[in-house]
Scaffold this motif. Structure first.
Motif, mmCIF file in Angstrom:
data_model
loop_
_atom_site.group_PDB
_atom_site.id
_atom_site.type_symbol
_atom_site.label_atom_id
_atom_site.label_comp_id
_atom_site.label_asym_id
_atom_site.label_seq_id
_atom_site.Cartn_x
_atom_site.Cartn_y
_atom_site.Cartn_z
ATOM 1 N N HIS A 57 -1.499 -5.508 1.625
ATOM 2 C CA HIS A 57 -2.777 -6.207 1.425
ATOM 3 C C HIS A 57 -2.513 -7.624 0.936
ATOM 4 C CE1 HIS A 57 -6.800 -7.224 0.042
ATOM 5 N NE2 HIS A 57 -6.192 -7.755 -0.998
ATOM 6 N N ASN A 101 -1.392 -0.098 7.577
ATOM 7 C CA ASN A 101 -0.847 -1.454 7.797
ATOM 8 C C ASN A 101 -0.068 -1.996 6.597
ATOM 9 O OD1 ASN A 101 -3.027 -2.041 6.210
ATOM 10 N ND2 ASN A 101 -4.053 -3.372 7.694
ATOM 11 N N TYR A 109 -6.803 7.089 1.028
ATOM 12 C CA TYR A 109 -5.419 6.640 1.341
ATOM 13 C C TYR A 109 -4.824 5.819 0.194
ATOM 14 C CZ TYR A 109 -2.997 2.551 3.748
ATOM 15 O OH TYR A 109 -2.217 1.492 4.117
ATOM 16 N N THR A 138 -4.851 -8.037 10.686
ATOM 17 C CA THR A 138 -5.266 -6.748 10.095
ATOM 18 C C THR A 138 -4.796 -5.576 10.951
ATOM 19 O OG1 THR A 138 -7.201 -7.786 9.092
ATOM 20 C CG2 THR A 138 -7.263 -5.386 9.381
ATOM 21 N N ARG A 185 -1.443 -14.638 3.922
ATOM 22 C CA ARG A 185 -2.105 -13.965 5.056
ATOM 23 C C ARG A 185 -1.297 -14.152 6.333
ATOM 24 N NH1 ARG A 185 -6.426 -10.328 4.446
ATOM 25 N NH2 ARG A 185 -7.048 -10.944 6.545
ATOM 26 N N LYS A 193 0.835 -1.194 0.000
ATOM 27 C CA LYS A 193 0.000 0.000 0.000
ATOM 28 C C LYS A 193 0.883 1.262 0.000
ATOM 29 C CE LYS A 193 -3.663 -2.359 2.632
ATOM 30 N NZ LYS A 193 -4.505 -2.250 3.862
ATOM 31 N N PHE A 231 -14.830 3.883 8.035
ATOM 32 C CA PHE A 231 -13.495 4.245 7.543
ATOM 33 C C PHE A 231 -13.351 4.098 6.031
ATOM 34 C CE2 PHE A 231 -13.378 -0.208 9.029
ATOM 35 C CZ PHE A 231 -12.953 -0.859 7.870
ATOM 36 N N ILE A 253 -3.832 0.215 12.385
ATOM 37 C CA ILE A 253 -4.729 -0.466 11.439
ATOM 38 C C ILE A 253 -4.975 0.361 10.182
ATOM 39 C CG2 ILE A 253 -6.904 0.372 12.458
ATOM 40 C CD1 ILE A 253 -7.976 -2.547 12.016
ATOM 41 N N GLY A 254 -4.915 1.680 10.315
ATOM 42 C CA GLY A 254 -5.140 2.529 9.145
ATOM 43 C C GLY A 254 -3.907 2.717 8.278
ATOM 44 N N LEU A 312 -10.202 5.085 3.682
ATOM 45 C CA LEU A 312 -9.444 3.968 3.116
ATOM 46 C C LEU A 312 -9.246 4.157 1.608
ATOM 47 C CD1 LEU A 312 -8.262 1.055 3.300
ATOM 48 C CD2 LEU A 312 -10.623 0.208 3.143
ATOM 49 N N LEU A 368 -16.387 -3.569 2.229
ATOM 50 C CA LEU A 368 -16.238 -2.668 3.378
ATOM 51 C C LEU A 368 -16.958 -1.333 3.155
ATOM 52 C CD1 LEU A 368 -12.422 -3.262 4.018
ATOM 53 C CD2 LEU A 368 -14.346 -4.275 5.260
ATOM 54 N N TYR A 390 -12.367 -2.918 -2.378
ATOM 55 C CA TYR A 390 -12.825 -2.939 -0.981
ATOM 56 C C TYR A 390 -14.346 -2.894 -0.877
ATOM 57 C CZ TYR A 390 -8.077 -2.344 0.923
ATOM 58 O OH TYR A 390 -6.756 -2.533 1.299
ATOM 59 N N ARG A 434 3.421 -7.100 9.023
ATOM 60 C CA ARG A 434 2.808 -6.022 9.809
ATOM 61 C C ARG A 434 3.391 -5.963 11.215
ATOM 62 N NH1 ARG A 434 -3.197 -7.558 7.598
ATOM 63 N NH2 ARG A 434 -3.324 -6.116 5.820
HETATM 64 P P1 IDP Z 1 -7.200 -7.076 5.716
HETATM 65 O O1 IDP Z 1 -6.452 -5.999 4.973
HETATM 66 O O2 IDP Z 1 -6.361 -7.698 6.777
HETATM 67 O O3 IDP Z 1 -7.837 -8.093 4.799
HETATM 68 P P2 IDP Z 1 -9.894 -5.969 6.047
HETATM 69 O O4 IDP Z 1 -10.794 -6.222 7.189
HETATM 70 O O5 IDP Z 1 -10.226 -6.598 4.743
HETATM 71 O O6 IDP Z 1 -8.401 -6.359 6.508
HETATM 72 O O7 IDP Z 1 -9.785 -4.395 5.884
HETATM 73 C C1 IDP Z 1 -9.154 -3.876 4.733
HETATM 74 C C2 IDP Z 1 -8.310 -2.701 5.113
HETATM 75 O O8 IDP Z 1 -9.145 -1.671 5.621
HETATM 76 C C3 IDP Z 1 -7.307 -2.964 6.245
HETATM 77 O O9 IDP Z 1 -6.119 -3.581 5.817
HETATM 78 C C4 IDP Z 1 -7.061 -1.550 6.720
HETATM 79 O O10 IDP Z 1 -6.180 -0.848 5.821
HETATM 80 C C5 IDP Z 1 -8.442 -0.942 6.592
HETATM 81 N N1 IDP Z 1 -9.184 -1.028 7.842
HETATM 82 C C6 IDP Z 1 -9.815 -2.110 8.353
HETATM 83 N N2 IDP Z 1 -10.368 -1.844 9.535
HETATM 84 C C7 IDP Z 1 -10.110 -0.532 9.782
HETATM 85 C C8 IDP Z 1 -10.422 0.363 10.848
HETATM 86 O O11 IDP Z 1 -11.079 0.007 11.835
HETATM 87 N N3 IDP Z 1 -9.957 1.644 10.722
HETATM 88 C C9 IDP Z 1 -9.247 2.062 9.660
HETATM 89 N N4 IDP Z 1 -8.916 1.259 8.631
HETATM 90 C C10 IDP Z 1 -9.346 -0.017 8.692
#
Ligand code: IDP
Ligand code: MG
Length: 165
Positions: free
Chosen positions: A128, A125, A75, A104, A98, A20, A68, A122-123, A72, A63, A60, A115
């Motif tokens: 992907h 990370n 970003y 995550t 994974r 990312k 967020f 988490i924001g 996301l 989501l 995404y 990670r």
């Molecule tokens: P993953 O990347 O581990 O598969 P997902 O749940 O699919 O996780 O979420 C996708 C991406 O969304 C995360 O990698 C992260 O960048 C972002 N994300 C997930 N949850 C949050 C949050 O609570 N706050 C901000 N960003 C989040």
């Protein structure tokens, strides 16, 4: 012919991994590629791009109702740094990818994972990875759907890396 998304459950399984923008900005592209190379996985797709907003939204889509989501997508797409999209091939690469990434939320990621070793939030990370065979098929087709974007090639290491006997 092998579809771009590979053959899940075989030694030709494929997954979509992306560095990312924060990972690119922090000069972690080589580190992340190295970890997959050294594990024994084969690189079959690679591109550097600022993804269009529509691509990030589709990527995404599951989501889209989250609070967020707008942040996301911004970003991923605002161009302050590009994304490195990759397709990696090999046994159990979806699940192992994974595991190599870590949880995550980096606060829950073990040391030794990407990670867990390189980020805190988490924001931001940095990486992907597809979370299932269905996601891998969708994401590889979405990011590498053009003709010739995924390259079938034989690694001379294969017999030293892959065997069941
Ligand atoms: P993953 O990347 O581990 O598969 P997902 O749940 O699919 O996780 O979420 C996708 C991406 O969304 C995360 O990698 C992260 O960048 C972002 N994300 C997930 N949850 C949050 C949050 O609570 N706050 C901000 N960003 C989040
Ligand atoms: Mg996910």
């Amino acid at each position: 012919a092998l579809p771009v998304y590979g053959a899940p459950g075989t030694s030709k399984e494929r997954t979509f991994i992306a560095v990312k923008p924060d990972g690119v900005q922090r000069n972690l592209v080589g580190e992340i590629i190295s970890r997959f190379e050294r594990r024994g996985y084969k690189l079959v797709g690679l591109k550097l791009l600022v993804p269009p907003v529509e691509l990030a939204k589709e990527h995404y889509a599951d989501l889209s109702s989250k609070p967020f989501f707008a942040g996301l997508v911004d970003y991923m797409t605002n161009g302050r740094a590009p994304v490195v999209g990759m397709v990696w091939e090999g046994p159990s690469v979806i699940k192992q990818g994974r595991i190599m990434l870590g949880a995550t939320d980096p606060k829950n990621s073990g040391t030794g994972t990407i990670r867990g070793d390189f980020c805190l939030s988490i924001g931001r990370n940095i990486v992907h990875g597809s979370d299932s065979a269905e996601s891998a098929e969708k994401e590889i087709s979405l990011w590498f759907g053009g003709k010739g974007e995924v390259v079938n090639w034989t690694s001379n290491n294969e017999e030293w890396v892959i065997s069941e006997n």
